[in-house]
Design a protein around this motif. Structure first.
Motif, PDB file in Angstrom:
ATOM      1  N   CYS A   1      -0.197  -4.868  -9.041  1.00 20.23           N
ATOM      2  CA  CYS A   1      -0.705  -5.637  -7.907  1.00 20.23           C
ATOM      3  C   CYS A   1       0.252  -5.574  -6.711  1.00 20.23           C
ATOM      4  O   CYS A   1      -0.163  -5.428  -5.565  1.00 20.23           O
ATOM      5  CB  CYS A   1      -0.936  -7.093  -8.315  1.00 20.23           C
ATOM      6  SG  CYS A   1      -2.289  -7.297  -9.498  1.00 20.23           S
ATOM      7  N   LYS A   2       1.544  -5.692  -6.992  1.00 20.90           N
ATOM      8  CA  LYS A   2       2.548  -5.646  -5.919  1.00 20.90           C
ATOM      9  C   LYS A   2       2.539  -4.293  -5.228  1.00 20.90           C
ATOM     10  O   LYS A   2       2.606  -4.199  -3.993  1.00 20.90           O
ATOM     11  CB  LYS A   2       3.924  -5.939  -6.502  1.00 20.90           C
ATOM     12  CG  LYS A   2       5.006  -6.074  -5.439  1.00 20.90           C
ATOM     13  CD  LYS A   2       6.325  -6.512  -6.048  1.00 20.90           C
ATOM     14  CE  LYS A   2       7.391  -6.693  -4.961  1.00 20.90           C
ATOM     15  NZ  LYS A   2       8.676  -7.122  -5.522  1.00 20.90           N
ATOM     16  N   LYS A   3       2.451  -3.230  -6.017  1.00 19.06           N
ATOM     17  CA  LYS A   3       2.425  -1.872  -5.459  1.00 19.06           C
ATOM     18  C   LYS A   3       1.184  -1.659  -4.597  1.00 19.06           C
ATOM     19  O   LYS A   3       1.253  -1.059  -3.517  1.00 19.06           O
ATOM     20  CB  LYS A   3       2.458  -0.855  -6.600  1.00 19.06           C
ATOM     21  CG  LYS A   3       2.598   0.586  -6.135  1.00 19.06           C
ATOM     22  CD  LYS A   3       2.711   1.531  -7.331  1.00 19.06           C
ATOM     23  CE  LYS A   3       2.819   2.977  -6.864  1.00 19.06           C
ATOM     24  NZ  LYS A   3       2.906   3.910  -8.016  1.00 19.06           N
ATOM     25  N   ALA A   4       0.041  -2.164  -5.076  1.00 18.56           N
ATOM     26  CA  ALA A   4      -1.211  -2.013  -4.313  1.00 18.56           C
ATOM     27  C   ALA A   4      -1.150  -2.775  -3.002  1.00 18.56           C
ATOM     28  O   ALA A   4      -1.621  -2.300  -1.960  1.00 18.56           O
ATOM     29  CB  ALA A   4      -2.378  -2.495  -5.155  1.00 18.56           C
ATOM     30  N   LEU A   5      -0.561  -3.970  -3.034  1.00 16.46           N
ATOM     31  CA  LEU A   5      -0.421  -4.767  -1.806  1.00 16.46           C
ATOM     32  C   LEU A   5       0.495  -4.073  -0.806  1.00 16.46           C
ATOM     33  O   LEU A   5       0.225  -4.078   0.408  1.00 16.46           O
ATOM     34  CB  LEU A   5       0.113  -6.158  -2.148  1.00 16.46           C
ATOM     35  CG  LEU A   5      -0.913  -7.136  -2.728  1.00 16.46           C
ATOM     36  CD1 LEU A   5      -0.218  -8.325  -3.369  1.00 16.46           C
ATOM     37  CD2 LEU A   5      -1.890  -7.611  -1.641  1.00 16.46           C
ATOM     38  N   ALA A   6       1.556  -3.477  -1.294  1.00 15.83           N
ATOM     39  CA  ALA A   6       2.472  -2.751  -0.413  1.00 15.83           C
ATOM     40  C   ALA A   6       1.756  -1.562   0.222  1.00 15.83           C
ATOM     41  O   ALA A   6       1.882  -1.305   1.430  1.00 15.83           O
ATOM     42  CB  ALA A   6       3.687  -2.284  -1.202  1.00 15.83           C
ATOM     43  N   GLU A   7       0.974  -0.853  -0.588  1.00 17.29           N
ATOM     44  CA  GLU A   7       0.226   0.307  -0.094  1.00 17.29           C
ATOM     45  C   GLU A   7      -0.837  -0.096   0.919  1.00 17.29           C
ATOM     46  O   GLU A   7      -1.139   0.642   1.846  1.00 17.29           O
ATOM     47  CB  GLU A   7      -0.421   1.023  -1.293  1.00 17.29           C
ATOM     48  CG  GLU A   7      -0.930   2.410  -0.984  1.00 17.29           C
ATOM     49  CD  GLU A   7      -1.409   3.144  -2.218  1.00 17.29           C
ATOM     50  OE1 GLU A   7      -2.231   4.065  -2.066  1.00 17.29           O
ATOM     51  OE2 GLU A   7      -0.963   2.794  -3.334  1.00 17.29           O
ATOM     52  N   ALA A   8      -1.381  -1.308   0.745  1.00 19.60           N
ATOM     53  CA  ALA A   8      -2.444  -1.800   1.640  1.00 19.60           C
ATOM     54  C   ALA A   8      -1.882  -2.615   2.805  1.00 19.60           C
ATOM     55  O   ALA A   8      -2.647  -3.234   3.546  1.00 19.60           O
ATOM     56  CB  ALA A   8      -3.429  -2.639   0.838  1.00 19.60           C
ATOM     57  N   GLY A   9      -0.539  -2.648   2.934  1.00 20.58           N
ATOM     58  CA  GLY A   9       0.066  -3.374   4.045  1.00 20.58           C
ATOM     59  C   GLY A   9      -0.140  -4.876   3.971  1.00 20.58           C
ATOM     60  O   GLY A   9      -0.211  -5.554   5.001  1.00 20.58           O
ATOM     61  N   GLY A  10      -0.265  -5.390   2.741  1.00 20.03           N
ATOM     62  CA  GLY A  10      -0.416  -6.831   2.568  1.00 20.03           C
ATOM     63  C   GLY A  10      -1.850  -7.324   2.659  1.00 20.03           C
ATOM     64  O   GLY A  10      -2.117  -8.515   2.529  1.00 20.03           O
ATOM     65  N   ASP A  11      -2.808  -6.406   2.871  1.00 20.78           N
ATOM     66  CA  ASP A  11      -4.222  -6.779   2.968  1.00 20.78           C
ATOM     67  C   ASP A  11      -4.787  -6.893   1.545  1.00 20.78           C
ATOM     68  O   ASP A  11      -4.962  -5.877   0.859  1.00 20.78           O
ATOM     69  CB  ASP A  11      -4.988  -5.722   3.769  1.00 20.78           C
ATOM     70  CG  ASP A  11      -6.442  -6.105   4.019  1.00 20.78           C
ATOM     71  OD1 ASP A  11      -7.084  -6.664   3.103  1.00 20.78           O
ATOM     72  OD2 ASP A  11      -6.947  -5.844   5.122  1.00 20.78           O
ATOM     73  N   ILE A  12      -5.076  -8.124   1.123  1.00 11.29           N
ATOM     74  CA  ILE A  12      -5.491  -8.327  -0.269  1.00 11.29           C
ATOM     75  C   ILE A  12      -6.842  -7.677  -0.577  1.00 11.29           C
ATOM     76  O   ILE A  12      -7.079  -7.193  -1.692  1.00 11.29           O
ATOM     77  CB  ILE A  12      -5.498  -9.835  -0.619  1.00 11.29           C
ATOM     78  CG1 ILE A  12      -5.554 -10.016  -2.145  1.00 11.29           C
ATOM     79  CG2 ILE A  12      -6.636 -10.563   0.071  1.00 11.29           C
ATOM     80  CD1 ILE A  12      -5.250 -11.423  -2.598  1.00 11.29           C
ATOM     81  N   GLY A  13      -7.725  -7.623   0.422  1.00  9.74           N
ATOM     82  CA  GLY A  13      -9.024  -6.982   0.225  1.00  9.74           C
ATOM     83  C   GLY A  13      -8.882  -5.497  -0.029  1.00  9.74           C
ATOM     84  O   GLY A  13      -9.498  -4.943  -0.957  1.00  9.74           O
ATOM     85  N   LYS A  14      -8.054  -4.831   0.802  1.00 11.59           N
ATOM     86  CA  LYS A  14      -7.825  -3.396   0.628  1.00 11.59           C
ATOM     87  C   LYS A  14      -7.085  -3.124  -0.683  1.00 11.59           C
ATOM     88  O   LYS A  14      -7.353  -2.137  -1.368  1.00 11.59           O
ATOM     89  CB  LYS A  14      -7.021  -2.842   1.803  1.00 11.59           C
ATOM     90  CG  LYS A  14      -7.808  -2.756   3.097  1.00 11.59           C
ATOM     91  CD  LYS A  14      -6.963  -2.153   4.207  1.00 11.59           C
ATOM     92  CE  LYS A  14      -7.757  -2.073   5.514  1.00 11.59           C
ATOM     93  NZ  LYS A  14      -6.927  -1.528   6.616  1.00 11.59           N
ATOM     94  N   ALA A  15      -6.158  -4.023  -1.014  1.00 11.25           N
ATOM     95  CA  ALA A  15      -5.403  -3.861  -2.260  1.00 11.25           C
ATOM     96  C   ALA A  15      -6.324  -3.958  -3.467  1.00 11.25           C
ATOM     97  O   ALA A  15      -6.182  -3.209  -4.441  1.00 11.25           O
ATOM     98  CB  ALA A  15      -4.302  -4.917  -2.340  1.00 11.25           C
ATOM     99  N   GLU A  16      -7.282  -4.866  -3.403  1.00 14.53           N
ATOM    100  CA  GLU A  16      -8.232  -5.004  -4.510  1.00 14.53           C
ATOM    101  C   GLU A  16      -9.074  -3.740  -4.654  1.00 14.53           C
ATOM    102  O   GLU A  16      -9.332  -3.268  -5.766  1.00 14.53           O
ATOM    103  CB  GLU A  16      -9.140  -6.214  -4.286  1.00 14.53           C
ATOM    104  CG  GLU A  16     -10.055  -6.497  -5.471  1.00 14.53           C
ATOM    105  CD  GLU A  16     -10.973  -7.692  -5.245  1.00 14.53           C
ATOM    106  OE1 GLU A  16     -11.768  -7.992  -6.157  1.00 14.53           O
ATOM    107  OE2 GLU A  16     -10.902  -8.309  -4.167  1.00 14.53           O
ATOM    108  N   GLU A  17      -9.479  -3.150  -3.509  1.00 10.64           N
ATOM    109  CA  GLU A  17     -10.249  -1.909  -3.562  1.00 10.64           C
ATOM    110  C   GLU A  17      -9.426  -0.772  -4.178  1.00 10.64           C
ATOM    111  O   GLU A  17      -9.928   0.009  -4.992  1.00 10.64           O
ATOM    112  CB  GLU A  17     -10.693  -1.517  -2.154  1.00 10.64           C
ATOM    113  CG  GLU A  17     -11.793  -2.408  -1.593  1.00 10.64           C
ATOM    114  CD  GLU A  17     -12.188  -2.001  -0.185  1.00 10.64           C
ATOM    115  OE1 GLU A  17     -11.758  -0.914   0.262  1.00 10.64           O
ATOM    116  OE2 GLU A  17     -12.911  -2.765   0.468  1.00 10.64           O
ATOM    117  N   LEU A  18      -8.153  -0.701  -3.777  1.00 13.09           N
ATOM    118  CA  LEU A  18      -7.274   0.325  -4.326  1.00 13.09           C
ATOM    119  C   LEU A  18      -7.151   0.178  -5.849  1.00 13.09           C
ATOM    120  O   LEU A  18      -7.191   1.166  -6.585  1.00 13.09           O
ATOM    121  CB  LEU A  18      -5.882   0.222  -3.689  1.00 13.09           C
ATOM    122  CG  LEU A  18      -5.729   0.785  -2.275  1.00 13.09           C
ATOM    123  CD1 LEU A  18      -4.372   0.385  -1.706  1.00 13.09           C
ATOM    124  CD2 LEU A  18      -5.866   2.312  -2.294  1.00 13.09           C
TER     125      LEU A  18
END
Length: 285
Positions: free
Chosen positions: A23-40
């Motif tokens: 989850c932390k890695k996805a948030l970093a990749e999405a620039g802190g955008d939780i919606g984009k991180a969830e999609e990733l």
């Protein structure tokens, strides 16, 4: 790079059910955008689920459901990779809901359980991280009424019977213990009998006894064999001095049918060398 707070990681973890570091890695990749991180994570978790599907799932559970009127029962086998996950509460709940669905809807086969069940299965794979599969089910509509028995979560039994409650419980327990292949001797297929006859004949011929004695030995052996694999001819688990058939007669009860599932039966389990796996991981690191 946006700062990734622990609360944000926690929120994404609760949304997806995936690991903290993922989850932390996805948030970093999405620039802190939780919606984009969830999609990733959905994309990546989908790949994980696909990879997991190639692994052998020989552990698991049997779940059962019997309708309130005792007329319909169902057993469902759900497989996973490890015994640890077989104790997971969400997996157990998934199995129980499937058993209820099979009892209520009478699907033709596992594929007929529908897209919503497959979505739930995939979500469970993504959350738990193991291959999970719905292997098979048994559904029984009783002529009498149904008694069920679960031996832990590894063996499930349904029996359709008439008679006292205690008889139904005892029959289900006996089936779990003895695992009969047929109801009675007449149901044993001819090819099974002939194969056993050939084995018994070859064994008896080695004794050097006269032909008429050999014939009696073979028939006696066949009688014992068909009794051992047929429910009604088996020694009753609670009193081996009588057969199940005699127990039923003494109780003025009748057995119409039985079904049982043993987790992982027939699945070839992959042998693993844990020490070798650890050594391999250390070497790779």
């Amino acid at each position: 790079m946006a700062e990734i707070s622990a609360s944000l990681v926690k929120e994404l973890r609760e949304l997806t059910g995936l690991g903290m570091m993922e989850c932390k890695k996805a948030l970093a990749e999405a620039g802190g955008d939780i919606g984009k991180a969830e999609e990733l994570l959905r994309i990546k978790s989908g790949a994980k689920a696909s990879k997991a599907a190639g692994r052998i799932a020989a552990e698991g559970i049997v779940a059962s459901h019997v309708t309130a009127d005792g007329r319909i029962g169902a057993l469902v086998e759900v497989n996973c990779e490890t015994d640890f996950v077989a104790r997971n509460e969400e997996l157990l709940a998934f199995g129980a809901s499937l058993a209820g669905m099979v009892a209520a809807d009478a699907p033709a086969d596992v594929s007929a359980l529908g897209a919503s069940v497959e979505e739930r299965r995939q979500a469970l794979v993504q959350k738990i991280g193991e291959n999970i599969s719905i292997r098979r089910f048994e559904r029984m509509q009783a002529r009498g009424r149904i008694a069920s028995y679960l031996h832990g979560t590894k063996i499930g039994v349904l029996v359709d019977y008439e008679g006292p409650d205690e008889v139904g419980k005892d029959l289900a327990l006996h089936v779990a213990f003895a695992r009969p292949r047929y109801m009675n001797r007449t149901e044993v297929p001819a090819d099974v009998v002939e194969r056993e006859r050939a084995i018994l004949t070859a064994r008896a011929n080695e004794s050097g006894k006269p032909a008429e004695i050999v014939a009696k030995m073979v028939e006696g052996g066949l009688n014992k064999f068909t009794g051992e694999i047929s429910l009604l001819g088996q020694p009753f688990v609670k009193d081996d001095k009588q057969t199940v058939e005699k127990m039923l007669a003494a109780s003025k009860a009748k057995l119409h049918a039985f079904r049982f599932i043993v987790v992982g039966e027939g699945i070839e389990k992959k042998a693993s060398d844990f020490a070798a796996e650890v050594a391999s991981m250390v070497k790779a690191s």
